[in-house]
Design an enzyme around this catalytic site. Structure first.
Site, PDB file in Angstrom:
ATOM      1  N   SER B   8       0.989  -1.042  -0.006  1.00  0.00           N
ATOM      2  CA  SER B   8       0.076   0.003   0.182  1.00  0.00           C
ATOM      3  C   SER B   8       0.956   1.326  -0.188  1.00  0.00           C
ATOM      4  O   SER B   8       0.290   2.563  -0.446  1.00  0.00           O
ATOM      5  CB  SER B   8      -1.033   0.069   1.347  1.00  0.00           C
ATOM      6  OG  SER B   8      -2.085  -0.911   1.072  1.00  0.00           O
ATOM      7  N   ARG B  31      -1.862  -5.129   4.995  1.00  0.00           N
ATOM      8  CA  ARG B  31      -2.716  -4.961   6.290  1.00  0.00           C
ATOM      9  C   ARG B  31      -4.015  -4.097   6.087  1.00  0.00           C
ATOM     10  O   ARG B  31      -5.044  -4.677   6.603  1.00  0.00           O
ATOM     11  CB  ARG B  31      -1.843  -4.789   7.341  1.00  0.00           C
ATOM     12  CG  ARG B  31      -2.293  -5.023   8.711  1.00  0.00           C
ATOM     13  CD  ARG B  31      -1.537  -5.245   9.690  1.00  0.00           C
ATOM     14  NE  ARG B  31      -0.577  -4.033  10.046  1.00  0.00           N
ATOM     15  CZ  ARG B  31       0.307  -3.835  10.784  1.00  0.00           C
ATOM     16  NH1 ARG B  31       0.458  -4.726  11.593  1.00  0.00           N
ATOM     17  NH2 ARG B  31       1.173  -2.902  10.726  1.00  0.00           N
ATOM     18  N   ASP B  44      -2.670  -9.669   6.701  1.00  0.00           N
ATOM     19  CA  ASP B  44      -1.685  -9.218   7.740  1.00  0.00           C
ATOM     20  C   ASP B  44      -0.731 -10.459   7.678  1.00  0.00           C
ATOM     21  O   ASP B  44      -0.944 -11.310   8.350  1.00  0.00           O
ATOM     22  CB  ASP B  44      -2.536  -9.063   9.058  1.00  0.00           C
ATOM     23  CG  ASP B  44      -1.616  -8.779  10.201  1.00  0.00           C
ATOM     24  OD1 ASP B  44      -0.443  -8.501   9.953  1.00  0.00           O
ATOM     25  OD2 ASP B  44      -1.958  -8.413  11.242  1.00  0.00           O
ATOM     26  N   TYR B 136      14.593  -3.103  15.991  1.00  0.00           N
ATOM     27  CA  TYR B 136      14.176  -2.988  14.586  1.00  0.00           C
ATOM     28  C   TYR B 136      15.315  -3.704  13.895  1.00  0.00           C
ATOM     29  O   TYR B 136      15.058  -4.653  12.947  1.00  0.00           O
ATOM     30  CB  TYR B 136      14.122  -1.615  13.960  1.00  0.00           C
ATOM     31  CG  TYR B 136      14.035  -1.400  12.749  1.00  0.00           C
ATOM     32  CD1 TYR B 136      12.528  -1.910  12.064  1.00  0.00           C
ATOM     33  CD2 TYR B 136      15.033  -0.678  11.846  1.00  0.00           C
ATOM     34  CE1 TYR B 136      12.730  -1.776  10.455  1.00  0.00           C
ATOM     35  CE2 TYR B 136      14.720  -0.701  10.603  1.00  0.00           C
ATOM     36  CZ  TYR B 136      13.876  -1.189   9.806  1.00  0.00           C
ATOM     37  OH  TYR B 136      13.570  -0.928   8.577  1.00  0.00           O
ATOM     38  N   LYS B 140      15.286  -7.426  11.719  1.00  0.00           N
ATOM     39  CA  LYS B 140      15.733  -7.370  10.270  1.00  0.00           C
ATOM     40  C   LYS B 140      16.983  -8.387  10.117  1.00  0.00           C
ATOM     41  O   LYS B 140      17.177  -9.033   8.983  1.00  0.00           O
ATOM     42  CB  LYS B 140      16.120  -6.162   9.847  1.00  0.00           C
ATOM     43  CG  LYS B 140      14.865  -5.130   9.564  1.00  0.00           C
ATOM     44  CD  LYS B 140      14.037  -5.812   8.400  1.00  0.00           C
ATOM     45  CE  LYS B 140      12.775  -4.955   7.905  1.00  0.00           C
ATOM     46  NZ  LYS B 140      12.194  -5.303   6.803  1.00  0.00           N
TER      47      LYS B 140
END
Lengths: 103, 225
Positions: B8, B31, B44, B136, B140
Site C-alpha cells: 500500500s 494489512r 496481515d 528493529y 531485520k
C-alpha cells in the site's frame, strides 16, 4: 514401480497413491511400501524431493475437499518424524483427515 | 504473478509500480488496503493463518506465482530499554515472522511453477548497528539470516532468495526520525546519500528477473557499508 497399498481409510489410500506416483516420477524403482524410507541415509528422496511429495499431497487433498498441513516440528527427525517412511507420512495424512484438519 | 507484501505504501508501493510498468502481473498485499481489488488484497502477514488463507486462495484460483517480495515492515525508533514489550513483539512478528510465513506459504506455489524468486527486505541498520534501532535491526537481522539459509533450502527447487538492505529511503518509515540521525547514517554509507524508492525498486526488479539468475542467498546493502 508398483504399490502394495497401506490399507485403512480412503484418505490413506489417496495419500499412498499420490506418494507412490511422485516417487515414480523421481525414478524410485521397485515396490513402494509403507516401510520405504523417505528421508535419511536410506531415504529415496532428498529434502527437495520431499517438498515435491508434500506439494502433490496438498494438491490431492484439496482436490478431494481436504487439507493437508505439512509443517511438523519433528519433520527432520529420523526416529519420530512423520517423513521417515512412506507409511508414517501416509499415516499422518490420514490422521489429519480423521481429525478434520482443514475441513 | 508476483506477490508484493506491504504494497500500500513506501517501498512496497514503489515495487508494485515498477513491476507493473515492466508489464508484470502483480498482486499487492496489505494489512490495511484503502480498498480491495483484483490487484490488491488484505492480509496481515504477521498472522500465519491469514497468509495461509491467501496462499490457499491463490492456489485454488490457479495463479501462477513466480515471485514474492516481502516488503511488509514496520519500524519503531526507540532505545531497547524504553521500548514496550508489545511493540518489540509487533516488530518481530511483522518484519521477521511475516517474511517467514509468506515464504512458507507462497514458495510452494512457485515450486508448482518450476521455480521463482524471492526478495526480502532488511535494513542497513543491521550492518551499522545504529543506536535507537536495536530491536528493529534485530528483527531485520533475522530476515538476513533466514534469507541465507532459506536460499540453500530451496535452491534445488528452482527458487532463488535474496535480500535488499536499504539505507535511508524517502518513505513513511522515516517519519519521526531526527534529521541528524539520518545524516549520521548517510555519512557512514559508501554512497553517502539518501535513495529514492524507485532506485530500490529497480534493484528488486532485477533480483526477480532472469538477469539475476546466478544470484541467491545474498544480502545487498543499498548505499553500501
Amino acid at each position: 514401480m508398483e504399490s502394495d497399498g497401506c490399507g485403512g481409510s480412503a484418505a490413506r489410500d489417496l495419500a499412498f497413491s499420490v506418494v507412490g506416483e511422485v516417487l515414480g516420477e523421481f525414478g524410485v524403482e521397485g515396490v513402494v511400501t509403507a516401510s520405504t524410507p523417505l528421508l535419511g541415509a536410506d531415504g529415496v528422496v532428498d529434502s527437495m524431493g520431499l517438498v515435491q511429495v508434500c506439494v502433490a499431497l496438498e494438491d490431492a487433498a484439496e482436490g478431494a475437499g481436504l487439507r493437508f498441513d505439512w509443517t511438523s516440528d519433528a519433520a527432520m527427525s529420523r526416529s519420530r518424524g512423520v517423513y521417515r517412511t512412506v507409511g508414517s507420512l501416509v499415516e499422518e495424512f490420514g490422521r489429519q483427515q480423521a481429525q478434520g484438519a482443514g475441513s | 504473478m508476483i506477490v508484493v507484501t506491504g504494497a500500500s505504501r513506501g517501498l512496497g508501493a514503489a515495487v508494485v509500480e515498477r513491476l507493473r510498468a515492466d508489464g508484470e502481473a502483480v498482486l499487492g498485499v496489505s494489512r490495511q488496503p484503502a480498498e480491495e481489488s483484483a490487484g490488491l488484497r488484505r492480509c496481515d502477514v504477521s498472522r500465519a493463518e491469514e497468509v495461509a488463507a491467501l496462499a490457499g486462495d491463490l492456489r485454488r484460483e490457479k495463479h501462477p506465482v513466480t515471485g514474492l517480495v516481502n516488503a511488509a515492515g514496520i519500524a519503531s525508533m526507540n532505545l531497547a530499554l524504553m521500548m514496550p514489550a508489545a511493540t518489540a513483539r509487533e516488530l518481530v512478528a511483522t518484519n521477521l515472522l511475516g517474511t517467514i510465513y509468506s515464504c512458507q506459504q507462497l514458495v510452494p506455489l512457485m515450486v508448482r511453477q518450476g521455480g521463482g524468486a524471492v526478495v526480502n527486505f532488511s535494513t542497513i541498520a543491521v550492518a551499522l548497528g545504529l543506536r535507537g534501532e536495536s530491536v528493529y535491526a534485530a528483527s531485520k537481522a533475522g530476515v538476513e539470516g533466514f534469507t541465507r539459509a532459506f536460499a540453500r533450502e530451496v535452491s534445488g527447487l528452482g527458487v532463488r532468495v535474496n535480500c535488499v538492505a536499504p539505507g535511508p529511503v524517502a518513505t513513511d518509515l522515516l517519519a519521526g526520525v531526527p534529521e541528524e540521525a539520518l545524516e549520521e547514517v548517510i555519512a557512514r554509507q559508501v554512497l553517502p546519500r539518501a535513495f529514492a524508492p524507485e532506485e530500490v525498486a529497480d534493484l528488486v526488479a532485477y533480483l526477480l528477473s532472469q538477469r539475476s539468475q546466478a544470484l541467491s542467498g545474498l544480502v545487498l546493502p543499498v548505499g553500501g557499508v
